[in-house]
Motif scaffolding. Structure first.
Motif, short mmCIF file in Angstrom:
data_model
loop_
_atom_site.label_atom_id
_atom_site.label_comp_id
_atom_site.label_asym_id
_atom_site.label_seq_id
_atom_site.Cartn_x
_atom_site.Cartn_y
_atom_site.Cartn_z
N GLN A 64 129.80 33.67 41.02
CA GLN A 64 130.99 32.83 41.19
C GLN A 64 132.29 33.64 41.28
N ILE A 65 132.22 34.96 41.17
CA ILE A 65 133.45 35.76 41.15
C ILE A 65 134.23 35.61 42.45
N VAL A 66 133.59 35.86 43.58
CA VAL A 66 134.30 35.76 44.86
C VAL A 66 134.65 34.32 45.20
N PRO A 67 133.71 33.34 45.06
CA PRO A 67 134.10 31.96 45.33
C PRO A 67 135.29 31.48 44.50
N THR A 68 135.32 31.87 43.22
CA THR A 68 136.44 31.46 42.37
C THR A 68 137.74 32.10 42.83
N ALA A 69 137.69 33.38 43.18
CA ALA A 69 138.89 34.07 43.67
C ALA A 69 139.39 33.43 44.97
N ALA A 70 138.45 33.02 45.83
CA ALA A 70 138.83 32.37 47.09
C ALA A 70 139.40 30.97 46.86
N LEU A 71 138.88 30.29 45.83
CA LEU A 71 139.32 28.93 45.53
C LEU A 71 140.69 28.90 44.85
N LEU A 72 141.00 29.98 44.10
CA LEU A 72 142.25 30.02 43.32
C LEU A 72 143.08 31.25 43.70
N PRO A 73 143.63 31.28 44.92
CA PRO A 73 144.38 32.46 45.37
C PRO A 73 145.53 32.87 44.45
N PRO A 74 146.33 31.92 43.91
CA PRO A 74 147.42 32.37 43.02
C PRO A 74 146.92 33.10 41.78
N LEU A 75 145.80 32.61 41.21
CA LEU A 75 145.25 33.28 40.02
C LEU A 75 144.74 34.66 40.38
N PHE A 76 144.03 34.77 41.51
CA PHE A 76 143.52 36.07 41.94
C PHE A 76 144.67 37.04 42.19
N ALA A 77 145.71 36.58 42.85
CA ALA A 77 146.86 37.44 43.13
C ALA A 77 147.53 37.87 41.84
N ALA A 78 147.63 36.96 40.86
CA ALA A 78 148.26 37.31 39.59
C ALA A 78 147.47 38.38 38.86
N LEU A 79 146.14 38.26 38.86
CA LEU A 79 145.30 39.24 38.18
C LEU A 79 145.37 40.61 38.88
N VAL A 80 145.32 40.61 40.20
CA VAL A 80 145.41 41.86 40.96
C VAL A 80 146.74 42.57 40.66
N GLY A 87 129.64 38.45 51.41
CA GLY A 87 128.76 38.15 52.53
C GLY A 87 128.95 36.76 53.09
N ARG A 88 129.56 35.87 52.31
CA ARG A 88 129.82 34.51 52.76
C ARG A 88 131.30 34.13 52.64
N ARG A 89 131.91 34.58 51.56
CA ARG A 89 133.30 34.21 51.30
C ARG A 89 134.17 35.45 51.19
N CYS A 90 135.46 35.22 51.33
CA CYS A 90 136.43 36.32 51.25
C CYS A 90 137.65 35.82 50.50
N ALA A 91 138.17 36.67 49.62
CA ALA A 91 139.42 36.37 48.91
C ALA A 91 140.27 37.62 48.94
N GLU A 92 141.57 37.45 49.14
CA GLU A 92 142.42 38.64 49.12
C GLU A 92 143.75 38.36 48.48
N ALA A 93 144.35 39.41 47.95
CA ALA A 93 145.65 39.34 47.30
C ALA A 93 146.46 40.55 47.70
N LEU A 94 147.73 40.33 47.99
CA LEU A 94 148.62 41.41 48.38
C LEU A 94 149.35 41.97 47.16
#
Length: 337
Positions: free
Chosen positions: A317-333, A73-80
């Motif tokens: 903090q799940i979405v804010p953390t994913a948005a703050l650390l895109p490489p980590l989010f992408a690695a987990l995805v 609702g406030r932040r967005c994080a994405e990984a390809l």
């Protein structure tokens, strides 16, 4: 004699039958429900599942998925996805494609219930048929698993899944995961004019009430419901073992943690192949270790995410953390996908 008598003609059972037929084993599927079978499902195939289906010769059409998007609702994080696209596909379309592939390999699907299962040191029987081994692919609340006393108690609060389709053209080529304080909504494009929405939650309430926890999404979907609501749960199903004599468990029947990471179909396809390899070697007890190895990453990452979700402060903090650390989010995805 039949090599594998497979109880349950859903994706896990049919995938096991396809693996078996390709390996030269004689397999028979027992499934009283007519195909295609629908059920509550997120309907997103991760890239690993798409690749495995292609290797099995299963052709299924759907909407290509390029990655995962988290929103709160406030932040967005994405990984390809890095291994190629995933696929948004109607559960009925997936079941139809698997059924057709099994039929092309000559696998009989008998419209009967299994009934009681009996086994000795050399064979196992159900529904008047005898086989070397029996595969329980009979779902989340497996009657065979229960009859074998393989269920384990779980003191944790249950979680449930609800799914509905909406007559809307897909607005993204990502799976969108919308996070609220107590639930998640998975948005999956599945066809040119159809989008699926699955809500995972610990609360028992009708779908419209669940959707209200995501105001922006609810407003977008408000005028476009296109089918009934389907539900499933409790989702978490702890299981003590995947092998009991000559009976082996696969798919949801083998134990289920949660749909949070969307890996259910991929895991079912992979472990079905492991099961068949163990049967081919006449080493059924090796399947337990193979299942644990194949599911280790899924169990670790899903379990960690569920543990975070269970603490409200951490969950925020799940979405804010994913948005703050895109490489980590992408690695987990991509570890999951």
């Amino acid at each position: 004699m039949i090599d594998l008598l497979i109880v349950g003609g859903g994706p896990a059972g049919l995938a096991t039958a396809i693996h078996a037929a390709r390996a030269g084993l004689a397999a028979v599927v027992l499934e009283p429900r007519p195909a295609p079978i629908d059920k509550a499902c997120g309907e997103a195939l991760m890239p690993a599942a798409v690749l495995t289906l292609a290797e099995l010769g299963v052709a299924v059409e759907g909407h290509p998925l390029r990655g995962i998007r988290y929103l709160d609702g406030r932040r967005c994080a994405e990984a390809l996805f890095r291994r190629g696209p995933g696929l948004g596909v109607r559960r009925t379309a997936l079941h139809r494609a698997l059924s057709e592939r099994a039929a092309s390999l000559g696998v009989p699907v008998l419209p009967v219930k299994a009934g009681p299962v009996r086994q000795d040191g050399r064979s196992v029987s159900a529904a008047g048929l005898t086989a070397r081994y029996l595969v329980a692919a009979d779902g989340l609340h497996s009657p065979i698993r229960r009859a074998l006393a393989l269920d384990r108690p779980d003191p944790r609060p249950p979680r449930y899944g609800l799914r509905r389709h909406f007559a809307l053209a897909p607005w993204t080529d990502r799976v969108e995961v919308h996070w609220s304080a107590r639930s998640e909504a998975y948005v999956t494009p599945v066809a040119p004019g159809l989008t699926g929405v699955a809500v995972l939650t610990g609360d028992r309430a009708p779908f419209p009430e669940q959707l209200a926890a995501f105001p922006a999404l609810a407003e977008r979907l408000r005028a476009a419901p296109a089918g009934p609501v389907r539900g499933a749960g409790p989702l978490r199903q702890p299981v003590s073992a995947r092998v009991a004599g000559r009976v082996l468990l696969v798919g949801d029947a083998a134990g289920y943690l949660d749909a949070l990471t969307g890996e259910g179909i991929s895991l079912a396809l992979t472990t079905a192949g492991q099961l068949v390899r163990c049967v081919l070697a006449d080493r059924p007890n090796a399947y337990e270790r193979a299942w644990r190895q194949a599911s280790r990453r899924h169990r670790l990452l899903t379990g960690t995410l569920l543990a975070i979700r269970s603490h409200p402060q951490a969950a925020r903090q799940i979405v804010p953390t994913a948005a703050l650390l895109p490489p980590l989010f992408a690695a987990l995805v991509n570890r999951l996908g």
